[in-house]
Design a protein around this motif. Structure first.
Motif, mmCIF file in Angstrom:
data_model
loop_
_atom_site.group_PDB
_atom_site.id
_atom_site.type_symbol
_atom_site.label_atom_id
_atom_site.label_comp_id
_atom_site.label_asym_id
_atom_site.label_seq_id
_atom_site.Cartn_x
_atom_site.Cartn_y
_atom_site.Cartn_z
ATOM 1 N N VAL A 130 0.837 -1.198 0.000
ATOM 2 C CA VAL A 130 0.000 0.000 0.000
ATOM 3 C C VAL A 130 0.875 1.251 0.000
ATOM 4 O O VAL A 130 1.964 1.256 0.565
ATOM 5 C CB VAL A 130 -0.968 0.034 1.216
ATOM 6 C CG1 VAL A 130 -1.937 -1.122 1.180
ATOM 7 C CG2 VAL A 130 -0.215 0.032 2.526
ATOM 8 N N ASP A 131 0.376 2.314 -0.638
ATOM 9 C CA ASP A 131 1.058 3.606 -0.590
ATOM 10 C C ASP A 131 0.442 4.437 0.530
ATOM 11 O O ASP A 131 -0.469 3.983 1.235
ATOM 12 C CB ASP A 131 0.964 4.316 -1.946
ATOM 13 C CG ASP A 131 -0.469 4.588 -2.383
ATOM 14 O OD1 ASP A 131 -1.415 4.261 -1.635
ATOM 15 O OD2 ASP A 131 -0.652 5.139 -3.482
ATOM 16 N N ASP A 132 0.933 5.668 0.699
ATOM 17 C CA ASP A 132 0.443 6.520 1.787
ATOM 18 C C ASP A 132 -1.065 6.776 1.692
ATOM 19 O O ASP A 132 -1.770 6.694 2.694
ATOM 20 C CB ASP A 132 1.172 7.863 1.796
ATOM 21 C CG ASP A 132 2.589 7.751 2.323
ATOM 22 O OD1 ASP A 132 2.925 6.722 2.934
ATOM 23 O OD2 ASP A 132 3.364 8.706 2.117
ATOM 24 N N LYS A 133 -1.543 7.073 0.511
ATOM 25 C CA LYS A 133 -2.966 7.387 0.339
ATOM 26 C C LYS A 133 -3.840 6.195 0.733
ATOM 27 O O LYS A 133 -4.816 6.347 1.460
ATOM 28 C CB LYS A 133 -3.241 7.805 -1.105
ATOM 29 C CG LYS A 133 -4.647 8.242 -1.344
ATOM 30 C CD LYS A 133 -4.842 8.730 -2.771
ATOM 31 C CE LYS A 133 -6.290 9.160 -2.985
ATOM 32 N NZ LYS A 133 -6.524 9.630 -4.341
ATOM 33 N N ALA A 135 -2.918 3.626 2.646
ATOM 34 C CA ALA A 135 -2.706 3.350 4.070
ATOM 35 C C ALA A 135 -3.552 4.272 4.936
ATOM 36 O O ALA A 135 -4.212 3.824 5.872
ATOM 37 C CB ALA A 135 -1.230 3.498 4.422
ATOM 38 N N LEU A 136 -3.570 5.556 4.616
ATOM 39 C CA LEU A 136 -4.355 6.515 5.403
ATOM 40 C C LEU A 136 -5.851 6.228 5.284
ATOM 41 O O LEU A 136 -6.595 6.342 6.265
ATOM 42 C CB LEU A 136 -4.033 7.941 4.974
ATOM 43 C CG LEU A 136 -2.626 8.414 5.336
ATOM 44 C CD1 LEU A 136 -2.303 9.719 4.632
ATOM 45 C CD2 LEU A 136 -2.454 8.537 6.828
ATOM 46 N N GLY A 137 -6.295 5.848 4.101
ATOM 47 C CA GLY A 137 -7.702 5.484 3.923
ATOM 48 C C GLY A 137 -8.076 4.251 4.729
ATOM 49 O O GLY A 137 -9.135 4.205 5.367
ATOM 50 N N LEU A 138 -7.215 3.247 4.719
ATOM 51 C CA LEU A 138 -7.469 2.037 5.506
ATOM 52 C C LEU A 138 -7.466 2.343 6.997
ATOM 53 O O LEU A 138 -8.309 1.853 7.752
ATOM 54 C CB LEU A 138 -6.428 0.963 5.181
ATOM 55 C CG LEU A 138 -6.550 0.313 3.804
ATOM 56 C CD1 LEU A 138 -5.322 -0.538 3.502
ATOM 57 C CD2 LEU A 138 -7.811 -0.507 3.691
#
Length: 156
Positions: A130-133, A135-138
């Protein structure tokens, strides 16, 4: 006649219990959230980025700190009363207990707020990278489930 009265009594109790449970607002929906990158902070050598995550404009947001470690990329999610980390590694993305050195929250308080069974369930949320976007959504979607019912008010 007794059976009918008994069945009516059970149905009435069930209806009243379900209406009382929904009236207490123990578990609210956390469908809307806002993630904001924090700029202009001296983060030090070990911190790559900092975001704030808020589910409600009126409350103090949760802080998400990104760090690169030997395990992979770690996102430490913390507030005044709890701290947890989400790790993106070769084995996937999931939640783990926060390292004591990275948490300013008393361990007893943190364990009271964080649901240990759900923490175990979230060990692997995604087996993919996963990328930052992502990861933050999860994190924003799964974090409310980590808090015990009596503490969800900490997010809204």
């Amino acid at each position: 006649m007794r059976k009918v009265n008994f069945i009516i009594a059970i149905v009435t109790c069930f209806v009243m219990a379900s209406s009382v449970a929904s009236a207490t607002g123990i578990r609210t929906e956390f469908k809307e959230f806002e993630i904001t990158l924090v700029n202009d902070l001296y983060m030090g050598k070990k911190v790559d980025a900092i975001w704030t995550l808020s589910y409600d404009q009126a409350e103090k947001p949760v802080t998400v700190v990104k760090r690169k470690t030997i395990e992979g990329t770690e996102y430490v999610v913390s507030s005044e009363f709890f701290a947890v980390r989400y790790v993106a590694s070769a084995s996937g993305f999931g939640a783990k207990e926060v390292r004591k050195a990275w948490s300013g929250v008393n361990t007893r308080i943190n364990r009271a707020v964080i649901n240990q069974k759900e923490l175990k369930n979230q060990e692997i949320i995604s087996p993919n990278k996963v990328d930052d976007k992502m990861a933050l959504g999860l994190i924003a979607n799964y974090l409310p489930d980590l808090l015990n019912d009596g503490y969800t008010h900490l997010l809204n």
